[in-house]
Design an enzyme around this catalytic site. Structure first.
Site, PDB file in Angstrom:
ATOM      1  CG  HIS A 105     -31.995 -10.623  25.349  1.00 26.27           C
ATOM      2  ND1 HIS A 105     -32.201  -9.262  25.377  1.00 26.27           N
ATOM      3  CD2 HIS A 105     -31.538 -10.971  26.578  1.00 26.27           C
ATOM      4  CE1 HIS A 105     -31.906  -8.794  26.580  1.00 26.27           C
ATOM      5  NE2 HIS A 105     -31.490  -9.811  27.331  1.00 26.27           N
ATOM      6  CG  ASP A 207     -20.102  34.891   8.966  1.00 24.98           C
ATOM      7  OD1 ASP A 207     -19.483  35.807   8.393  1.00 24.98           O
ATOM      8  OD2 ASP A 207     -20.101  34.747  10.199  1.00 24.98           O
ATOM      9  CG  HIS A 210     -16.289  33.501   8.258  1.00 25.36           C
ATOM     10  ND1 HIS A 210     -17.214  33.301   7.260  1.00 25.36           N
ATOM     11  CD2 HIS A 210     -15.595  32.318   8.356  1.00 25.36           C
ATOM     12  CE1 HIS A 210     -17.105  32.064   6.815  1.00 25.36           C
ATOM     13  NE2 HIS A 210     -16.137  31.449   7.448  1.00 25.36           N
ATOM     14  CG  HIS A 215     -11.757  30.739   5.961  1.00 25.15           C
ATOM     15  ND1 HIS A 215     -11.497  29.697   6.818  1.00 25.15           N
ATOM     16  CD2 HIS A 215     -13.108  30.868   5.939  1.00 25.15           C
ATOM     17  CE1 HIS A 215     -12.654  29.213   7.293  1.00 25.15           C
ATOM     18  NE2 HIS A 215     -13.639  29.918   6.783  1.00 25.15           N
ATOM     19  CG  ASP A 365     -15.047  28.076   9.324  1.00 27.05           C
ATOM     20  OD1 ASP A 365     -14.839  29.296   9.468  1.00 27.05           O
ATOM     21  OD2 ASP A 365     -15.364  27.560   8.235  1.00 27.05           O
TER      22      ASP A 365
HETATM   23  S1  FES Z   1     -33.168  -8.877  22.002  1.00 28.88           S
HETATM   24 FE1  FES Z   1     -33.132  -8.100  24.018  1.00 28.88          FE
HETATM   25  S2  FES Z   1     -32.502  -6.050  23.749  1.00 28.88           S
HETATM   26 FE2  FES Z   1     -32.666  -6.797  21.762  1.00 28.88          FE
HETATM   27 FE   LIG Z   2     -15.590  29.417   7.146  1.00 28.88          FE
END
Ligand code: FES
Ligand SMILES: [Fe+2]
Length: 451
Positions: A105, A207, A210, A215, A365
């Site tokens: 708005h 970790d 792993h 890897h 991962d």
């Molecule tokens: S102006 Fe109405 S929701 Fe932002």
């Molecule tokens: Fe990793």
């Protein structure tokens, strides 16, 4: 969910965890209120909004926020939601603006969050709208540490400096080794993963177990340098690495050779020459131990709860939760400002190659984390606990005078994960910050243990 339930979900003495912490909506909602609603959360780096009017759109937990550089160069953050009917105020990821106009708005808000314009204010509202009551909701606290900007929704939280505590000693290896400090480069690499937000945090925080297995393919390619890591399920030379925790949930996984971060580069020689040329500066500014052993090496630094910074591998990452089973993972390449442009470009290329959405490591991962998260949807499956119980009560935890925190030799021990979840439990079960213990190092950690 009451405090008793939270305490039952995790047993840090045995490393046992209920899988509910990765799945239950009720626990996730409590995380939003008590954890993301109370902890200092990373917002942006100074370099991303240098001028007044510069803004950066990000998240604090599920809440979308707009971080704006003010006229006096200070930083404020606001919920990115219109106070009229709730629409998003700013849709761009980042930019510069004098004001933000809602697309619904047309209400407009200044960089200080105040409501400055309302269409048809006289005709429709008969000049009865008190605009001073409809400014954007401000994030209670915003503070910076050497270029890293954090926000906190809780006015009662400790200061950012106190919250970070001893992790600053490690953080300074990236933020303060060189006079001009640090910056992030490239765009924000964003990817959505079907994983609980704690999965990648617990992995990167501690970790080492792993790395050689999950890897193995990438590690084989990168095995040209001795980085203290081995391909396959073998342990490594423990003296090269350290797991450091017991700092209010923050932790570090560090390789102590002063070079290892660059082992994963196709040609590390450009970076090595930068490190050799500037090593004396880093030692002058950080002292012998940090300048020689940590600067240039790889450190996995975790700032509780959801920020991870890896000097050496040169990336910074935040995990934004999107429900119990989903995250947005944001990754940036990070460099020291003094680095030459060709080295910065090489770092950016290598971060894209290794970590981030298309990264070789992250694809290994991600597959494991998605499966671990998804399987918890099975009702029978989630009745069964999971464990971080490696080396429990083996006496590996000790203090080393030159390094703050609780330190264990080597990268394979799971103590960092247990301390991460200890902190999760402490914050989740506390009514306010007054109930959350403060500890840095082994003695304080033991003295404040809650069970
Ligand atoms: S102006 Fe109405 S929701 Fe932002
Ligand atoms: Fe990793």
């Amino acid at each position: 969910m009451n405090e008793l339930d939270i305490n039952h979900l995790i047993d840090n003495k045995t490393g046992r965890q209920s899988r509910l912490i990765f799945h239950e909506k009720q626990i996730y909602e409590l995380e939003q209120e008590r954890l993301f609603g109370r902890c200092w959360l990373f917002l942006a780096h100074d370099c991303q909004l240098p001028e007044p009017g510069d803004y950066f759109r990000t998240f604090m937990g599920e809440d979308e926020v707009l971080v704006i550089r003010q006229k006096d160069k200070s930083i404020n953050a606001f919920l990115n939601t219109c106070t009229h009917r709730g629409n998003r105020i700013c849709k761009a990821d980042q930019g510069n603006a004098r004001s933000f106009v809602c697309s619904y708005h047309g209400w407009s808000f200044g960089a200080d969050g105040s409501l400055v314009g309302v269409p048809l204010e006289e005709e429709a509202y008969h000049n009865q709208l008190d605009k001073s009551k409809f400014g954007l909701r401000k994030v209670a606290r915003v503070a910076s540490y050497k270029g890293l900007i954090f926000g906190n929704f809780d006015p009662e939280a400790p200061s950012l400096e106190d919250y970070l505590g001893d992790i600053k000693w490690y953080l300074d290896v990236w933020l303060d080794a060189m006079p001009e400090g640090s910056e992030l480069i490239g765009t924000t690499q964003k990817i959505e993963y079907a994983v609980n937000w704690k999965m990648p945090v617990e992995n990167v925080c501690g970790d080492g177990y792993h790395a050689g297995w999950a890897h193995a393919g990438v590690m084989t390619v990168a095995a040209s340098m001795n980085v203290g890591l081995s391909v396959g399920n073998t342990d490594m030379d423990a003296s090269l690495g350290a797991s450091i925790t017991g700092m209010n949930g923050h932790s570090v996984l560090a390789i102590l050779d002063g070079y290892a971060g660059y082992a994963f580069y196709p040609d590390p020689s450009r970076a090595i020459s930068y490190l050799d040329t500037n090593r004396h500066t880093a030692i002058d500014r950080l002292g012998e131990f940090r300048g020689r052993n940590l600067w240039g090496a790889n450190q996995n630094i975790t700032i509780f709860p959801n920020l991870q910074i890896l000097p050496g591998l040169n990336w910074l990452r935040v995990y934004h939760p999107r429900g119990p089973g989903k995250i947005e993972m944001w990754t940036w390449a990070m460099v020291e400002k003094e680095m030459p442009d060709d080295l910065k470009q090489m770092i950016l290329d290598n971060v894209c190659r290794t970590f981030g959405g298309a990264g070789m490591f992250d694809n290994d991962d991600g597959d494991n984390f998605v499966a671990s998260t998804r399987l918890n949807q099975g009702w029978q499956t989630r009745q069964q606990d999971v464990y971080w119980n490696m080396a429990v009560d083996m006496g590996k935890e000790h203090s080393r005078p030159e390094m703050p925190g609780v330190v264990s030799e080597g990268l394979v021990c799971e103590q960092n994960q247990r301390y991460f979840y200890r902190r999760w439990q402490e914050v989740m079960s506390a009514q306010s910050w007054a109930d959350i213990p403060n500890y840095n190092g082994l003695e304080e950690a033991r003295a404040t243990e809650q069970r």
